[in-house]
Design a protein around this motif. Structure first.
Motif, PDB file in Angstrom:
ATOM      1  N   HIS A   1     -14.309  -5.395 -38.556  1.00  0.00           N
ATOM      2  CA  HIS A   1     -13.586  -4.016 -38.626  1.00  0.00           C
ATOM      3  C   HIS A   1     -14.218  -3.025 -39.065  1.00  0.00           C
ATOM      4  O   HIS A   1     -14.554  -1.975 -38.629  1.00  0.00           O
ATOM      5  CB  HIS A   1     -12.084  -4.221 -38.713  1.00  0.00           C
ATOM      6  CG  HIS A   1     -11.522  -4.807 -37.595  1.00  0.00           C
ATOM      7  ND1 HIS A   1     -11.128  -4.472 -36.516  1.00  0.00           N
ATOM      8  CD2 HIS A   1     -10.817  -6.100 -37.527  1.00  0.00           C
ATOM      9  CE1 HIS A   1     -10.429  -5.245 -35.457  1.00  0.00           C
ATOM     10  NE2 HIS A   1     -10.104  -6.071 -36.441  1.00  0.00           N
TER      11      HIS A   1
ATOM     12  N   GLU B   1      -7.268  -1.471 -39.097  1.00  0.00           N
ATOM     13  CA  GLU B   1      -6.857  -2.970 -38.621  1.00  0.00           C
ATOM     14  C   GLU B   1      -7.742  -3.678 -40.094  1.00  0.00           C
ATOM     15  O   GLU B   1      -7.119  -4.774 -40.515  1.00  0.00           O
ATOM     16  CB  GLU B   1      -8.004  -3.451 -37.502  1.00  0.00           C
ATOM     17  CG  GLU B   1      -7.157  -3.028 -36.438  1.00  0.00           C
ATOM     18  CD  GLU B   1      -5.958  -3.927 -36.027  1.00  0.00           C
ATOM     19  OE1 GLU B   1      -5.869  -5.146 -36.342  1.00  0.00           O
ATOM     20  OE2 GLU B   1      -4.917  -3.277 -35.542  1.00  0.00           O
ATOM     21  N   ALA B   2      -8.911  -3.338 -40.494  1.00  0.00           N
ATOM     22  CA  ALA B   2      -9.335  -3.898 -41.826  1.00  0.00           C
ATOM     23  C   ALA B   2      -8.372  -3.862 -43.054  1.00  0.00           C
ATOM     24  O   ALA B   2      -8.274  -4.777 -43.774  1.00  0.00           O
ATOM     25  CB  ALA B   2     -10.755  -3.139 -42.065  1.00  0.00           C
TER      26      ALA B   2
ATOM     27  N   HIS C   1     -10.153   0.829 -36.210  1.00  0.00           N
ATOM     28  CA  HIS C   1     -10.717  -0.442 -36.751  1.00  0.00           C
ATOM     29  C   HIS C   1     -10.400  -0.272 -38.250  1.00  0.00           C
ATOM     30  O   HIS C   1     -10.278  -1.316 -38.876  1.00  0.00           O
ATOM     31  CB  HIS C   1     -12.388  -0.340 -36.509  1.00  0.00           C
ATOM     32  CG  HIS C   1     -12.701  -0.949 -35.273  1.00  0.00           C
ATOM     33  ND1 HIS C   1     -12.548  -2.114 -34.821  1.00  0.00           N
ATOM     34  CD2 HIS C   1     -13.150  -0.242 -34.218  1.00  0.00           C
ATOM     35  CE1 HIS C   1     -12.792  -2.265 -33.455  1.00  0.00           C
ATOM     36  NE2 HIS C   1     -13.363  -1.063 -33.147  1.00  0.00           N
TER      37      HIS C   1
ATOM     38  N   GLU D   1     -17.541  -2.412 -37.113  1.00  0.00           N
ATOM     39  CA  GLU D   1     -16.994  -1.630 -35.690  1.00  0.00           C
ATOM     40  C   GLU D   1     -16.594  -0.260 -36.280  1.00  0.00           C
ATOM     41  O   GLU D   1     -16.903   0.528 -35.522  1.00  0.00           O
ATOM     42  CB  GLU D   1     -15.892  -2.280 -35.170  1.00  0.00           C
ATOM     43  CG  GLU D   1     -16.404  -3.757 -34.513  1.00  0.00           C
ATOM     44  CD  GLU D   1     -17.450  -3.704 -33.504  1.00  0.00           C
ATOM     45  OE1 GLU D   1     -17.311  -2.842 -32.695  1.00  0.00           O
ATOM     46  OE2 GLU D   1     -18.246  -4.412 -33.344  1.00  0.00           O
TER      47      GLU D   1
END
Length: 176
Positions: free
Chosen positions: A33, A53-54, A50, A36
């Motif tokens: 992530h 999410e990480a 992203h 990305e």
């Protein structure tokens, strides 16, 4: 990790990602992530998604915090960057066994003078980011205190705090 999100200190960030010193390692999905986020940096919502999410996969991991900090910083979202800088300071204090309040940290608490020591350097760079953002957001006295602490911890000024002090000293002077 892409240079677009994490430069100019890519070598520091790569060391943080893989370093067992700064956590139990970054899960590969979280690293994906971050990658990305760098690739989609120009698409704010996607890149930030992203990063979030990480963060969900590796909450409090230094690499994720650095990614968030740089994203907000380079996007000009300085108040959000300051929030992350505070989190970085707490993480760095924890990793170095330092007091949670940066004001209470003393030069002998860690090997701040040895630039190759990544943990103390992480603390110094976090404090520098905090100082800079305080200055940019108009909290010049707080910024000055943080810069003075940097110079106390790093008297040889390996991280360039004197530049910030110079900016502070010139603030408010008329340009003639």
């Amino acid at each position: 990790m892409p240079d677009t999100l994490l430069s100019p200190q890519v070598e520091i960030n790569e060391a943080l990602v893989t370093s067992a010193l700064l956590g139990r390692g970054l899960p590969s999905e979280a690293e994906h992530h971050l990658w990305e986020a760098g690739l989609s940096y120009h698409l704010d919502d996607i890149a930030e998604g992203h990063l979030r999410e990480a963060e969900a996969l590796a909450p409090g991991h230094a690499a994720v915090l650095i990614g968030l900090y740089r994203f907000y910083f380079y996007k000009g979202r300085l108040a959000e960057a300051l929030g992350v800088a505070r989190r970085c300071l707490l993480k760095a204090a924890e990793e170095n066994n330092l007091p949670a309040d940066w004001r209470q940290v003393r030069a002998g608490d860690a090997e701040f003078g040895r630039y190759e020591n990544i943990l103390p350097r992480f603390f110094l760079f976090s404090l520098k980011g905090y100082a800079y953002l305080q200055m940019r957001l108009g909290q010049t006295e707080e910024g000055r205190l943080a810069v003075q602490k940097l110079l106390e911890l790093d008297p040889t000024d390996k991280i360039g705090a004197r530049v910030l002090l110079g900016v502070l000293d010139r603030m408010g002077q008329d340009d003639e």
